[in-house]
Scaffold this active site. Structure first.
Site, PDB file in Angstrom:
ATOM      1  CG  HIS A 124      49.780  44.781  28.725  1.00  0.00           C
ATOM      2  ND1 HIS A 124      50.051  45.959  29.391  1.00  0.00           N
ATOM      3  CD2 HIS A 124      49.667  45.117  27.409  1.00  0.00           C
ATOM      4  CE1 HIS A 124      50.096  46.958  28.510  1.00  0.00           C
ATOM      5  NE2 HIS A 124      49.878  46.463  27.312  1.00  0.00           N
ATOM      6  CG  ASP A 161      54.299  48.836  24.390  1.00  0.00           C
ATOM      7  OD1 ASP A 161      54.439  47.969  23.520  1.00  0.00           O
ATOM      8  OD2 ASP A 161      53.197  49.342  24.688  1.00  0.00           O
ATOM      9  CG  HIS A 163      49.561  50.273  25.444  1.00  0.00           C
ATOM     10  ND1 HIS A 163      49.947  49.961  24.153  1.00  0.00           N
ATOM     11  CD2 HIS A 163      48.353  50.884  25.344  1.00  0.00           C
ATOM     12  CE1 HIS A 163      48.996  50.360  23.312  1.00  0.00           C
ATOM     13  NE2 HIS A 163      48.027  50.930  24.014  1.00  0.00           N
ATOM     14  CG  ASP A 245      52.751  50.414  21.256  1.00  0.00           C
ATOM     15  OD1 ASP A 245      53.830  50.698  21.816  1.00  0.00           O
ATOM     16  OD2 ASP A 245      51.954  49.577  21.723  1.00  0.00           O
TER      17      ASP A 245
END
Length: 308
Positions: A124, A161, A163, A245
């Site tokens: 991120h 991931d 996200h 995740d």
């Protein structure tokens, strides 16, 4: 042989009580990779990375500011999700160094592939901005290092991931020499990653998934969208942003991916690497916040890297 790089300093990045990105994540990874079936792994400590490596992807003023504000006591909050403790700076730099050392080990032919078990995660972190638990983008730094030191013409970062890796996308948006591919849940933090976001040279491949999607949709996103584009791009080096995740147990999202799906996608990416990259793959840990789900998923992923 598969190389495992990690470092105990990554346990010293402390987060507030109840924060999902906690040291126990790395302890869980160490526990499962300590099982007898993983005895064949080559193991090494992640070295500290250099500021020169970081500035391959991040603005010098940002790196300097982050270094300057790193606390010597207590905790500072950068945003609602992201904080620094006295151990954060070294943990972050071990992540950078681990990704660079993994790249060196695989590019030099010392090891066939590598898994970098570090925290905090990185995908991120934008060119000049920390966010979403992340400070520096380890996967992106590995790609740039491979290009600078080994003359790699085309590198690919593949991110599963849950996200979206807005940081990696930000870093490579206008770069025709790096492909960024991502499956992720939408809508979900950070809000980027729509299928129409394709980069300036059509080298960004986003395959968003919806809440409740599981193995079938996850695998289809790779089979139908990501893998064909990746093969066409023909990368000479593949970096996996390995967040776990999307696992059905994870508290931060609502996909229903299983541990064996992570093994499957790892083998698929290794197949692409065999075709165009001389088998050269490294993987860097990103998210994964349910400890049991993380252990099962890392075990499946690393088993696949080892040829299982």
């Amino acid at each position: 042989m598969t190389l495992l790089l990690t470092h105990p300093a990554c346990l010293d990045h402390l987060t507030p009580p109840g924060h999902p990105e906690r040291p126990d994540r790395l302890r869980a990874v160490a526990e499962v990779l300590g099982e007898e079936r993983f005895n064949p792994l080559a193991r090494s400590e992640a070295p500290a990375g250099s500021l020169e490596s970081v500035t391959l992807c991040h603005a010098e003023h940002y790196v300097g500011e982050l270094r300057h504000i790193a606390p010597t006591s207590g905790m500072i909050y950068i945003d609602g999700d992201t904080s620094m403790s006295p151990g954060t700076w070294e943990a972050v730099m071990r992540g950078v160094g681990g990704a660079v050392a993994a790249t060196d080990a695989v590019m030099s032919g010392t090891h066939s592939n590598a898994f970098v078990a570090v925290r905090p995660p990185g995908h991120h972190a934008e060119v000049s901005k920390p966010m979403g638990f992340c400070f520096f983008d380890n996967a992106a730094i590995a790609a740039r290092h491979a290009q600078r030191k080994y003359g790699i013409g085309r590198a690919a970062v593949v991110d599963f991931d849950v996200h979206h890796g807005n940081g990696t996308q930000d870093i490579f948006w206008a770069d025709r020499s790096v492909m960024y591919c991502s499956t992720h849940q939408m809508p979900l933090f950070p809000g980027t990653g729509a299928s129409g976001e394709r980069g300036e040279h059509d080298t960004v491949v986003n395959a968003p998934l919806a809440s409740g999607d599981g193995s079938v949709k996850f695998r289809a996103a790779f089979e139908n969208l990501i893998l064909p584009q990746l093969r066409k791009f023909s990368p000479e080096f593949i970096i996996i942003s390995a967040g776990f995740d999307a696992h059905f147990r994870d508290p931060l999202a609502s996909l229903n991916v299983k541990a064996e799906d992570f093994g499957w996608v790892t083998r698929k990416l290794m197949d692409v690497a065999e075709t165009s990259a001389g088998g050269r793959v490294i993987s860097v840990l990103e998210g994964g916040y349910d400890l049991q789900g993380l252990k099962e998923s890392v075990a499946a992923h690393v088993s696949a890297l080892m040829g299982g």
